[in-house]
Enzyme design. Sequence first.
Site: not given
Length: 498
Positions: A195, A269, A303, A400
Amino acid sequence: MDVSANVGRLGAAASAFISKPHKLLIDGKWVVAKGGKTFPVFDPATGGQIAAVADGGAADIDLAVKAARKAFDDGPWGKVKPTERGKIVWRLADLLEKHATELAEIESIDNGKPVSDAKMVDLPFSCELLRYMAGWATKITGQSIPLSAPGEWHAYSMREPVGVVGQIIPWNFPLMMAVWKIAPALTAGCTIVLKPAEQTPLSAIRLGELIMEAGFPPGVVNIVTGDGTPGAALAAHPDVDKVAFTGSTEVGKLIVQAAAGNLKKVSLELGGKSPSFVFPDADLSVAIPGAATGIFFNMGQCCTAGSRLFVHERLFDKMMAGLSDEAQKLKIGPGLDPTTRVGPLVSEEQFQRVTGYLASGKEQGAEAITGGRRHGNEGYFIEPTVLTKTTPTMKVVREEIFGPVVCAMPFNDDDLERIARQGNATEYGLAASIWTRDIGVAHKLARKLKAGSVWINVHNFNDVALPFGGYKQSGWGREMGYEAIELYTEVKAVAAML
């Protein structure tokens, strides 16, 4: 339809691909979504539409999972010998390499990233990872185990593929993240339902075409595009044996909840707020451009971005001046311009997120010594930004941002325990970097940092042989290296009384 002007910048192959209908790959066939709907895909450099893609849903996921299950349980994939499996994975790498320019252009117009980065980083790394993983196909082994139980025994362990795997990938490195997921799973012998992110589905669709050309049997890899609906259905599906997700920590927690129904294996992750430490003996000719790359590469949409920069007070002013200069030298523009170094953010939503953080930082007392504003009047461009006068309690330091924004803070300590506590003062634990000429200090601090990757005199470094993943809320499990093979295998113990 407001078509993006950047479509005219594409080469013939990428243009032909972009302009055709984009369907779902299920059981070796390209099919329309069961609901008959499509959704638009936009060029983040202009906001104009570039394509329409099949809008899959739970019914399409169910068909894809059934195809993957059949291919795993009854199809030829489970009977393919390790050498042949490795050859097919390697053949896919050759096809990616052959079509590298086309794929880089598709990635650039879909995601916004500089096409030069896609050519020099995303495509070569993807090819190398496929080839590295292909080599493991013949080396997935168990062990002969001596037992202490009374009697005569022959005991051993073996590794088997986990089965049908649902893989959900993000929008920041669409093609490379797809390869990160499929390469070890295919090598281990699993079948896949992939996906892609709804913001960037195009390179995954083109990858699907190359997967079929490489010779993977029908049902081994299925690709379902759409919004969050098919992703949620995939994570919850009772006939999926494992789900692998890369994305935000918030969504990762939802994946875990969805996977609880049949206790499927889960690897995650997730996010990061990675610290960089610049010590007083650091070589600024290395640290300044290195820290700049660490936060501004891929528009900060990494990330592992070095978004918290701790600089010793003796170097702070020089470091800030150098970092500002590096930021101002970066050319901002459409990703398809080969001279662009900073492209747009991926979407309007991400643009609003980053500008919201910039406003929050300003309100809480942070100062932008460079950048801090929108660039231009169309598309989703943000200037590379260096914030000073930041404190640990500010949102821009704690959360973040996922944009080209670094929070710089001086320190005057030589106590590595206290320095490490500053770096570890976050819910994340994905990466960190240390800039010093004293290798002893570097290794001592590396041991104290709670991060899955610690880099010395470099930031955002990856290699296909290095395990990658995070501590704390940065995720579960490790990708790349042999650890990635372990993610997609089960261990079976066999004991025979002689």
